[in-house]
Write an enzyme that holds these catalytic residues in place. Structure first.
Site, PDB file in Angstrom:
ATOM      1  N   SER B 157      14.812 -29.595  24.539  1.00 32.43           N
ATOM      2  CA  SER B 157      15.333 -30.253  23.340  1.00 32.43           C
ATOM      3  C   SER B 157      14.291 -31.265  22.828  1.00 32.43           C
ATOM      4  CB  SER B 157      16.682 -30.915  23.657  1.00 32.43           C
ATOM      5  OG  SER B 157      17.365 -31.245  22.480  1.00 32.43           O
ATOM      6  N   ASP B 323      22.928 -21.118  21.891  1.00 27.54           N
ATOM      7  CA  ASP B 323      22.561 -22.465  21.434  1.00 27.54           C
ATOM      8  C   ASP B 323      22.621 -22.498  19.909  1.00 27.54           C
ATOM      9  OD1 ASP B 323      21.413 -24.911  20.799  1.00 27.54           O
ATOM     10  OD2 ASP B 323      19.601 -24.597  21.991  1.00 27.54           O
ATOM     11  N   HIS B 356      23.545 -25.266  23.749  1.00 28.87           N
ATOM     12  CA  HIS B 356      22.354 -26.102  23.892  1.00 28.87           C
ATOM     13  C   HIS B 356      22.258 -26.710  25.299  1.00 28.87           C
ATOM     14  CE1 HIS B 356      18.984 -28.324  22.300  1.00 28.87           C
ATOM     15  NE2 HIS B 356      19.505 -29.471  22.631  1.00 28.87           N
TER      16      HIS B 356
END
Lengths: 379, 379
Positions: B157, B323, B356
């Site tokens: 991320s 995600d 995610h």
């Protein structure tokens, strides 16, 4: 053929007291509510046979003002592109009725209406509602208008859910049911978005335990945040990219103005949506109406599906391919359940980049599908 | 082979002052910052050749405590499943370094650190940061540790975005770059979610123009809402359905307890996430760090891509199919750009239902892919 927007011209909101203290609305949850006043508009003329009524159910933050204008021809009703002479809900043929729903804040009794027992706004003493309560009020409005049976009931999003519930509660009353961008059962993610919106409102210090109407200071922080977040879910990612991309406000180069405020155009858009919402919607209505959606699950009861099948309603179910609030899977589930029960059901997924909001727009094939369905029903 | 969680045992956060008032950090935006203290942890042993260092970059709300535990073996670091003896970031082979990032709130200088000019917390006087500023600090930490070149830089991320920036700023220093569930450029929708979170924080009356640290009353309302909303985007719709579905709290039938509070399990989960966040994260850090992500767009500069290509870094890019915060299209864009520039790049989309958050979990094939990439790099 006058098909321009606003072709209905001046329209007006009527009001009717449909339930009173002596003749209260008995809610599905058991509580009684009276008086219940309902704001509604009608367009077109009821036929002598009283067989051309089309009932329009609005979405979460809609109102009775679906078509025409109230004095400013530039500001027409929320579904004016669908309703009017020569349009799919053709007011040369149909008598169209649109009420503000129970629990709303735009003319129909809701949480900010005065509680007859105290003289103060209900606030959180307003009873919890269920989808069937909306239908009970809608049916009383029909009675008030002297109409037994609907040619069609039409609604998008929460409006479509009301149409579905109507076909459960009184299928004999709904000849054609048009359910657009709706759901028969919210997912955990759907509920989650509404839950965070409600938390934002209820945690706002100005919410004052639902008594903000009395001190004149509504929970603007919570409402704006709720609306901004909801707007993200109303637009598709694709539409947001097309509409705003990564463009910045103003013309300066990025580095020179980077800050924590409204730098990107998408931020400006969301802020604007949040602000304009404050003038036109009520926080408690937002809480109550979203909760009705969370709990809605008519097909959990097999008898409900049987009632639809026995009642003879014919369905059109419409979804939009970029809608991620109620994606096509929600519509397919409705269609699958209805078809399994032998209910005549048409289904169409419309291509549109504009996400959930598409039901208010005119992506190619959408209005044509509704028009053809209602025409087919006429034959 | 000791691969159990927490197999590193007790680990400890170190602190180092890497920049001072006399030797300040010069930010990309032009401002100077000093002192800058950095909290970091290391695991494993630096080889005599100093060639086995692996740098781990954490995500938005992560910290330096990536592996092992700080006294309670039941509470291990946030990437303990990846880091340790015999694990993909094998501490028998690698010397793993993980700092809290600049602008953070968990040991490294950030907006709540004291401003040397006033003695008070910086608050909104803290300078705006850019991704390259994180890298500048990371590189100074390497220097402090006496390391010239990294065997690998790894991040998920926002962490993956730092790795990408590192390969732009000093590609000769990063042999292998592992970029997981990241983006080279946020979409309008990505920015929108962060924007609403920031608005919730900044509109909270307790935000007090960023001076809340002085009166000891942080903007808990805004922070909880921001976190609840973010959590919706961290989990896939599928995972939310599997984890919570439409299940209610408690055992009573739905009708008997319907209210506006925490009725559904998913609501309880979100509330819990919102509450626990308040104890461990700072509102200003949230504002500053999310803004860095919004503006990140390294490939807008063609020279940046050329620098990566000339520098000789090798890339592994990993995405997760469920995600929707940074979906696979984000990773594909990185891969396409790198491959077009001739950078050796491996790409893998991992099947995982967990959205995610998958980058913190162990969906099949994920850790194996990282391990194989680092092994292949060794040959």
């Amino acid at each position: 053929m006058p098909t321009a927007e606003g072709s209905l011209g001046f329209t007006r909101t009527e009001r009717a007291v449909l339930f009173t203290g002596d003749d209260p609305l008995v809610l599905a949850g058991g509580r009684r509510l009276g008086p219940v006043e309902v704001a509604y508009e009608t367009y077109g003329t009821l036929s002598p046979e009283r067989d051309n009524a089309v009932f329009v159910c609005h979405a979460l933050t809609g109102d009775a003002h679906a078509a025409g204008h109230h004095g400013d021809p530039g500001r027409v009703g929320w579904w004016d592109n669908l309703i009017g002479p020569g349009k799919p809900l053709d007011t040369d043929r149909f008598f169209v009725i649109c009420p503000n729903l129970l629990g709303g804040c735009q003319g129909t009794t809701g949480p900010t209406s005065p509680d007859p027992h105290t003289g103060r706004p209900y606030g959180l003493d307003f009873p919890m509602l269920q989808m069937t309560d909306f239908v009970t009020v809608h049916r009383r409005l029909l009675e008030h208008l002297g109409i037994d049976r609907l040619r069609a009931a039409v609604g998008g999003s929460l409006g479509g859910m009301q149409v579905l519930q109507w076909a459960v509660d009184a299928p004999e009353q709904v000849r054609d049911a048009v359910v657009v961008a709706a759901s028969s059962r919210l997912t955990a993610q759907n509920i989650a978005f509404s839950a965070v919106a409600r938390e934002a409102i209820m945690r706002d210090p100005d919410f004052s335990d639902g008594r903000y109407a009395e001190n004149g200071r509504p929970p603007h922080l919570g409402m704006a945040i709720a609306r901004m977040m909801a707007h993200i879910t109303y637009l598709s990612e694709e539409a947001m990219t097309e509409k705003f991309g990564r463009r910045l406000q103003g013309d300066e180069p990025a580095g020179s103005r980077m800050g924590l405020g409204v730098d990107f155009q998408v931020e400006s858009y969301l802020n604007h949506q949040g602000e304009t919402f404050l003038d036109r919607f009520d926080a408690l209505s937002y809480l109550y109406l979203t909760r009705v959606m969370d709990y809605f699950d008519p097909f959990a009861d097999p008898a409900a599906v049987e009632r639809i099948a026995d009642g003879g309603s014919r369905f059109l179910v419409v979804s939009f391919d970029s809608d991620w609030r109620f994606d096509t899977a929600h519509s397919r589930r409705i269609v699958r359940t209805l078809e399994h029960a032998g209910v005549p059901t048409s289904f169409r997924e419309i291509r549109s980049a504009w996400g959930h909001d598409s039901f208010l727009l005119r992506p190619p094939g959408y209005h044509e599908t509704i028009e053809a369905f209602l025409d087919g029903a006429a034959r």
